[in-house]
Design a protein around this motif. Structure first.
Motif, PDB file in Angstrom:
ATOM      1  N   ARG A   9      19.870  80.337  47.480  1.00  0.00           N
ATOM      2  CA  ARG A   9      19.698  80.656  46.062  1.00  0.00           C
ATOM      3  C   ARG A   9      20.678  81.748  45.645  1.00  0.00           C
ATOM      4  O   ARG A   9      20.295  82.868  45.335  1.00  0.00           O
ATOM      5  CB  ARG A   9      18.258  81.089  45.796  1.00  0.00           C
ATOM      6  N   GLY A 131      22.711  76.979  42.946  1.00  0.00           N
ATOM      7  CA  GLY A 131      22.686  77.336  44.361  1.00  0.00           C
ATOM      8  C   GLY A 131      23.769  76.621  45.132  1.00  0.00           C
ATOM      9  O   GLY A 131      24.626  75.945  44.551  1.00  0.00           O
TER      10      GLY A 131
ATOM     11  N   ARG B  72      16.526  86.053  48.317  1.00  0.00           N
ATOM     12  CA  ARG B  72      16.773  84.605  48.379  1.00  0.00           C
ATOM     13  C   ARG B  72      15.680  83.904  49.172  1.00  0.00           C
ATOM     14  O   ARG B  72      15.222  82.835  48.792  1.00  0.00           O
ATOM     15  CB  ARG B  72      18.114  84.326  49.049  1.00  0.00           C
ATOM     16  N   THR B  77      16.792  83.750  42.879  1.00  0.00           N
ATOM     17  CA  THR B  77      18.238  83.505  42.890  1.00  0.00           C
ATOM     18  C   THR B  77      18.977  84.830  42.709  1.00  0.00           C
ATOM     19  O   THR B  77      18.531  85.693  41.956  1.00  0.00           O
ATOM     20  CB  THR B  77      18.599  82.519  41.751  1.00  0.00           C
TER      21      THR B  77
END
Lengths: 150, 316
Positions: A9, A131, B72, B77
């Motif tokens: 991410r 991502g 993460r 994010t």
């Protein structure tokens, strides 16, 4: 398994007008080998890797990497890098960009990574970067699920 | 997606000792570390409310990488700009016998003009995929005091709702650009816009002044568990009534997260949004160590929130 459950991410990316000096700083500080190139709307428009840069500024380097002239070529490479430091990413980036949707699965991702010989695959939602997925992540997830099953 | 900005994140290292003795040998029984900083805490709470969140700011060195990795892996994010210096650490010594928490806080690494320029570029792009952004916390060395006002302008150009939660001049400069919601951070000093906040009347006055200075919504906390919420047309009082509160440290960040979530979910009425944000703060306050981790926990706290709308706007 869905890509959104295994992707990294992180949406570190660069604009097409980012210069090589800044790009190398980003790759080095993040300890990564390549990044997606995005426009102002975060839509993926390309991908740039160390490999793309070397291939563009010293095409022979990758071919002779196993030969005894590596050192002299390396000196040449560092000189060329300095010359190109203010050139923009858009000159070197790969514009045939391959992406995957976060709702896709690991089999599609592995296929895209292996077939296109790439290390990092940008993950998108409505074309916007959300991502990145790598083959290592897929292998790790498969290994973990195998361990659980056994 | 909801973005959060943490310009001065930290790696919080918590050392548990039986009884802290100054100028003496102290044995540490347990050590744990977690990513810290107001914006990061807001992101953690937003994630628990089942919203996608991206956190931005500056990190550097090994500590920065630990912060990034933790976020993460918890589903948040990241899009940090990596600086040359090292992310700061906050050492918290927890004296278990007396339940004292002693905080040793580093100032943070120097941010250069180049770092700032790169950060603005990242922030501007990320706004194109966000509905709201929260701007929280202290500024590291090198960051100008008008940073939040610039970030509010960029977000407004992209029609992103801005939530400002800062202290002192950074808050006041941010107000000039008309954030969607402004909540002064009163942790270090119980004062904003040159006035002290000691009771409900003070909180009402300040909340109304904040809306007059440009914010659409003002939230002012007082007496720990009470808040005044003002808009140009309405004035609300909110409080939580629960007797098992154990930890108020992260409650303010959870409140900001609750506001960001509730005001982004278009189907929520304003009164429901106030209740939801207070419930998020309470859910955080009921936990001794970590943040709440589900929306259900917040919803379970809704019955303990009391809100009241003032019938007439109080004249200043």
């Amino acid at each position: 398994m869905k890509i959104k459950d295994l992707m990294i991410r992180d949406i570190t990316s660069v604009l097409p007008d980012c210069n090589l000096e800044n790009l190398i700083k980003i790759l080095s500080r993040h300890r990564i080998t390549g990044v997606p190139v995005v426009n102002q709307q975060q839509e993926v428009v390309g991908f740039i890797s160390q490999h793309d840069i070397i291939k563009a500024i010293l095409p022979n380097y990758l071919e002779i990497i196993d030969s005894c002239s590596l050192l002299t070529e390396f000196i040449q490479l560092s000189k060329r890098l300095k010359d190109y430091s203010h050139h923009k990413v858009e000159e070197f980036m790969n514009t045939k960009v391959i992406t995957i949707k976060e709702e896709d699965n690991e089999v599609i991702a592995a296929d895209l990574l292996i077939r296109n010989k790439i290390q990092r695959l940008p993950v998108v939602r409505q074309n916007k970067l959300v991502g990145v997925v790598t083959l290592t992540d897929i292998c790790r997830i498969l290994l973990e699920s195998n361990e659980k099953n056994s | 997606m909801i973005a959060t900005v943490t310009l001065n994140p930290a790696l919080d290292i918590i050392l548990e000792v039986e009884e802290l003795k100054l100028d003496h040998y102290n044995k540490v029984h347990n050590v744990r570390s977690t990513a810290g900083g107001k914006g990061i805490n807001v992101s953690k709470a937003i994630k628990s409310c089942q919203w996608d969140t991206v956190t931005l700011g500056f990190v550097g060195g090994n500590r920065g990488r630990i912060v990034e990795e933790e976020l993460r892996s918890s589903g948040i994010t990241t899009n940090f700009w990596h600086i040359e210096g090292e992310t700061r650490s906050n050492i918290i010594i927890w004296d278990k016998k007396r339940n004292y928490h002693t905080l040793l806080s580093e100032t943070g690494p120097l941010i250069t003009e180049y770092d700032l320029e790169m950060f603005y570029s990242i922030y501007s792009r990320v706004m194109s995929q966000c509905k709201a952004v929260t701007l929280s916390g202290s500024l590291p060395p090198g960051v100008p005091v008008d940073v939040y006002s610039k970030l509010i302008s960029i977000a407004k150009e992209r029609e992103v709702k801005t939530i400002l939660n800062a202290a002192g001049e950074a808050f006041e400069r941010g107000l000039e650009k008309g954030p969607y919601l402004a909540k002064p951070d009163l942790r270090e000093k119980n004062q904003i816009l040159g006035k002290n906040i000691n009771n409900e009347k003070d909180a009402i006055q300040i909340a109304q002044e904040i809306t007059q200075k440009g914010a659409e919504i003002a939230v002012v906390s007082f007496e720990q568990k009470k808040d005044i919420i003002a808009t140009h047309q309405e004035l609300w009082f909110a409080e939580t009534v629960h007797h098992q509160i154990v930890n108020l440290i992260g409650a303010a960040d959870a409140l900001v997260a609750g506001l960001a979530v509730a005001l982004t979910e278009e189907e929520q009425e304003f009164s429901e949004a106030i209740k939801f944000s207070m419930a998020a703060a309470l859910a955080s306050a009921l936990r001794e160590e970590e943040e709440f981790n589900s929306r259900e926990e917040v919803e379970n706290c809704l019955p303990y929130v009391k809100i009241k709308k003032y019938q007439n706007l109080v004249k200043r």
